[in-house]
Design a protein around this motif. Structure first.
Motif, PDB file in Angstrom:
ATOM      1  N   ARG A   1     -72.528  15.551  36.042  1.00 25.73           N
ATOM      2  CA  ARG A   1     -71.363  14.726  35.788  1.00 25.73           C
ATOM      3  C   ARG A   1     -71.556  13.321  36.357  1.00 25.73           C
ATOM      4  N   ARG A   2     -70.688  12.407  35.876  1.00 23.17           N
ATOM      5  CA  ARG A   2     -70.675  11.014  36.334  1.00 23.17           C
ATOM      6  C   ARG A   2     -72.042  10.348  36.136  1.00 23.17           C
ATOM      7  N   GLN A   3     -72.572  10.474  34.933  1.00 18.59           N
ATOM      8  CA  GLN A   3     -73.851   9.870  34.585  1.00 18.59           C
ATOM      9  C   GLN A   3     -73.623   8.582  33.778  1.00 18.59           C
ATOM     10  N   PRO A   4     -74.553   7.632  33.841  1.00 22.08           N
ATOM     11  CA  PRO A   4     -74.384   6.381  33.080  1.00 22.08           C
ATOM     12  C   PRO A   4     -74.529   6.572  31.576  1.00 22.08           C
ATOM     13  N   GLU A   5     -75.130   7.693  31.151  1.00 22.45           N
ATOM     14  CA  GLU A   5     -75.249   7.970  29.725  1.00 22.45           C
ATOM     15  C   GLU A   5     -75.308   9.480  29.539  1.00 22.45           C
ATOM     16  N   GLY A   6     -74.967   9.914  28.337  1.00 25.01           N
ATOM     17  CA  GLY A   6     -74.974  11.345  28.076  1.00 25.01           C
ATOM     18  C   GLY A   6     -74.342  11.674  26.737  1.00 25.01           C
ATOM     19  N   ASP A   7     -74.247  12.984  26.463  1.00 27.92           N
ATOM     20  CA  ASP A   7     -73.754  13.446  25.173  1.00 27.92           C
ATOM     21  C   ASP A   7     -72.241  13.626  25.155  1.00 27.92           C
TER      22      ASP A   7
ATOM     23  N   VAL B   1     -63.435   9.485  33.298  1.00 31.56           N
ATOM     24  CA  VAL B   1     -62.751   8.599  32.352  1.00 31.56           C
ATOM     25  C   VAL B   1     -61.359   8.243  32.857  1.00 31.56           C
ATOM     26  N   ILE B   2     -60.654   9.232  33.413  1.00 30.10           N
ATOM     27  CA  ILE B   2     -59.310   8.974  33.950  1.00 30.10           C
ATOM     28  C   ILE B   2     -59.390   7.983  35.110  1.00 30.10           C
ATOM     29  N   GLU B   3     -60.355   8.197  36.015  1.00 33.38           N
ATOM     30  CA  GLU B   3     -60.516   7.260  37.129  1.00 33.38           C
ATOM     31  C   GLU B   3     -60.899   5.870  36.618  1.00 33.38           C
TER      32      GLU B   3
ATOM     33  N   PHE C   1     -70.138   9.761  31.850  1.00 33.11           N
ATOM     34  CA  PHE C   1     -70.710  10.691  30.880  1.00 33.11           C
ATOM     35  C   PHE C   1     -71.200  11.970  31.569  1.00 33.11           C
ATOM     36  N   ILE C   2     -71.416  12.986  30.740  1.00 34.04           N
ATOM     37  CA  ILE C   2     -72.019  14.246  31.181  1.00 34.04           C
ATOM     38  C   ILE C   2     -73.342  14.404  30.447  1.00 34.04           C
TER      39      ILE C   2
END
Length: 565
Positions: free
Chosen positions: A328-334, A341-343, A359-360
């Motif tokens: 979780r909390r990655q700069p890019e992902g699927d 996102v809420i934060e 991103f995840i």
């Protein structure tokens, strides 16, 4: 009577005093199946804490101060109180011995028992759920961190699936409770869960004042019906029979003990019954063996000061990575990480610069391991091999401590328990080091202080260990759960003459654990052939330490093999 409808006479205000409307008595009989004396009770103490209903086996006392303190429509409150009392009468074992349980543990266990019996009653009478939920919501303190506030949040979370709470302890309790929803009749499992959650509150330094505590929901009784306090006269047992794999008997314990007893081991915490296999007839005898959780041995200052250091146990390296991890909390992902996102949106509204990690992405992680070491503490483990200075039990303890330290350093979760038996009526079980508890000097001294006594009824101990491991395990991750029994010989007890009987029962208990997703393994300290270990644990899940001094190395190798599967 249709208990899912609201009788008109219950929808009107209820007069105070000693009289009770006939409809209340009829409702009590319909829900509980027994006739109860309903009475009013009040207090003359000014500024006293709100009263709660009081339940006994023959009476239900309903507080009159509900009129002023808790409800605009007291008839609705009394109706929920009667439903809750009926749930206890139907499903709760009464007057359980408190042993050395602390008041906070009793309060947590009682809250879980309240939720368990209400779920059982709602399964039979679905309308009763709607009677209680508004009153649970009324008592909810959604942001408090006191004991009362946490219990109010726990109460509501256990009965309301769509309730969202931001407290880790409340969410852990709901996750573990939900894991047991398929076995609501298993009182022992929920009582063990209460012990775990109370220990967590102790670690969180949550303060509890038993003199000031009042059960948060106004309709629930004060839970004195559940407990047998040491200075209270015993209430006659009602013979309540609750079906389940690990039921706690409703009567107070009077297990038969033929051998000498140690006063340090007579403080009973939990009593549960388990089935036992008679291989000759092929019958699984229900409620046959009684497991008694005993308080750990008392630890003196002398024992603490006498603790020595143990060699470091090096575990073989293992690489059991799984590909199903989600980072979780990655700069890019699927996928988007909803929490991130809420934060991100909150930061933007506050005028802050939000971070880009929303991103995840897929990844790999090491599969976590939760292992329970189950030490055979029978009298035969007191013997010495040859000229060895330490007994077999001493080597078991040292090996367990060395592995516990090494496993914790490797990021795994480990517990150390012990057992011995004095016939099927008294399988003593000691939780010396629990999961997520620190291996401090007190825990180490408790392990070292456990004596060897009586016999080895392995099957019952295995079933109880599997029950504890099942409720302790994390349900939200792919966690490998393992029980390793360390013993010095084949299962035996003084009430069994057939050498194969307890071996076959232990084999059945190990198979039951495997069907529940738990690996059962064993290691034996014995110089001769140990074919019974293959019979119990299968061809690959056991090891032999021909000499007690080789036990730590054999245990480490077995641990590494099980962790790598």
């Amino acid at each position: 009577m249709n208990v899912n409808a609201i009788p008109p006479e219950l929808a009107t205000p209820h007069e105070t005093g000693s009289s009770v409307r006939p409809a209340f008595s009829a409702l009590t009989l319909a829900l509980s199946g027994r006739s109860m004396q309903l009475q009013a009770h009040t207090t003359d103490v000014p500024d006293a804490a709100p009263l709660r209903p009081i339940l006994t086996s023959t009476h239900l006392l309903l507080p009159t101060d509900h009129l002023a303190a808790d409800a605009a429509e007291p008839a609705r409150l009394y109706r929920a109180s009667i439903a809750h009392a009926a749930a206890h009468l139907r499903y709760s074992p009464a007057s359980q011995p408190t042993g050395t349980l602390k008041p906070m543990s009793l309060a947590v266990m009682a809250a879980l028992e309240d939720a368990r019996v209400e779920h059982l009653l709602a399964n039979e009478f679905p309308g009763t759920r709607a009677w209680c939920l508004p009153l649970l919501a009324q008592s909810l303190e959604p942001h408090g961190l006191s004991f009362t506030a946490l219990i109010s949040r726990l109460n509501y979370a256990l009965m309301t699936p769509d309730y969202s709470d931001d407290n880790y302890w409340v969410n852990k309790a709901r996750t573990m409770f939900d894991a047991l929803r398929g076995s609501l009749e298993d009182y022992a499992a929920f009582r063990a869960l209460g012990s775990i959650l109370a220990n967590d509150l102790g670690q969180m330094r949550v303060r509890f004042d038993p003199q000031q505590y009042v059960v948060p929901p106004a309709y629930r009784d004060d839970n004195t019906y559940l407990w047998q306090y040491p200075d209270a006269p015993p209430e006659p047992a009602k013979g309540l029979d609750i079906a389940g794999s690990g039921d706690v008997e409703a009567r107070q314990a009077d297990a038969r003990h033929d051998g000498p007893q140690d006063d340090a081991h007579t403080l009973e915490l939990v009593r549960a019954t388990y089935p036992e296999l008679d291989y000759r007839s092929g019958v699984l005898r229900s409620h046959w063996a009684t497991v008694i959780e005993q308080a750990p041995p008392a630890v003196s200052r002398t024992a603490l000061s006498a603790l020595g250091s143990l060699p470091r146990l090096n575990l073989p390296a293992r690489n059991n990575l799984t590909r199903d991890a989600r980072r979780r909390r990655q700069p890019e992902g699927d996928d988007l990480d909803l929490d991130a996102v809420i934060e991100h949106a909150i930061d933007r509204r506050r005028g802050h610069t939000p971070g880009p990690r929303v991103f995840i992405s897929p990844g790999s992680r090491r599969r976590p391991l939760r292992i329970l070491l189950l030490l055979d503490a029978s009298a035969s483990t007191n013997r010495h091999y040859g000229t060895a200075a330490q007994s077999i039990l001493d080597r078991e303890k040292d090996a367990a401590l060395m592995l516990a330290r090494a496993a914790a350093s490797a990021g795994d979760i480990i517990a150390v328990h012990g057992f011995c038996s004095d016939t099927r009526h008294g399988v003593n079980y000691y939780r010396l080091l629990d999961f997520d508890s620190p291996l401090d000097s007190t825990a180490q001294a408790a392990i070292q202080a456990m004596p060897g006594r009586c016999s080895t009824r392995m099957g019952a101990a295995l079933r109880h260990a599997a029950m504890l491991l099942r409720i302790e395990g994390r349900q939200d991750i792919d966690e490998r759960r393992v029980i390793v029994v360390i013993t010095d010989g084949a299962p035996a007890d003084i009430d069994v003459a057939d050498d194969c009987y307890l071996v076959e029962d232990a084999r059945a208990a190990a198979a039951e654990a495997r069907r529940a997703g738990i690996v059962a393994a064993g290691i034996v300290v014995e110089a001769c052939d140990a074919g019974y270990m293959r019979r119990i644990f299968g061809p690959n899940a056991w090891r032999v330490a021909g000499d007690a001094s080789a036990l730590p190395a054999r245990l480490a190798a077995l641990y590494a093999r099980l962790a790598a599967d």
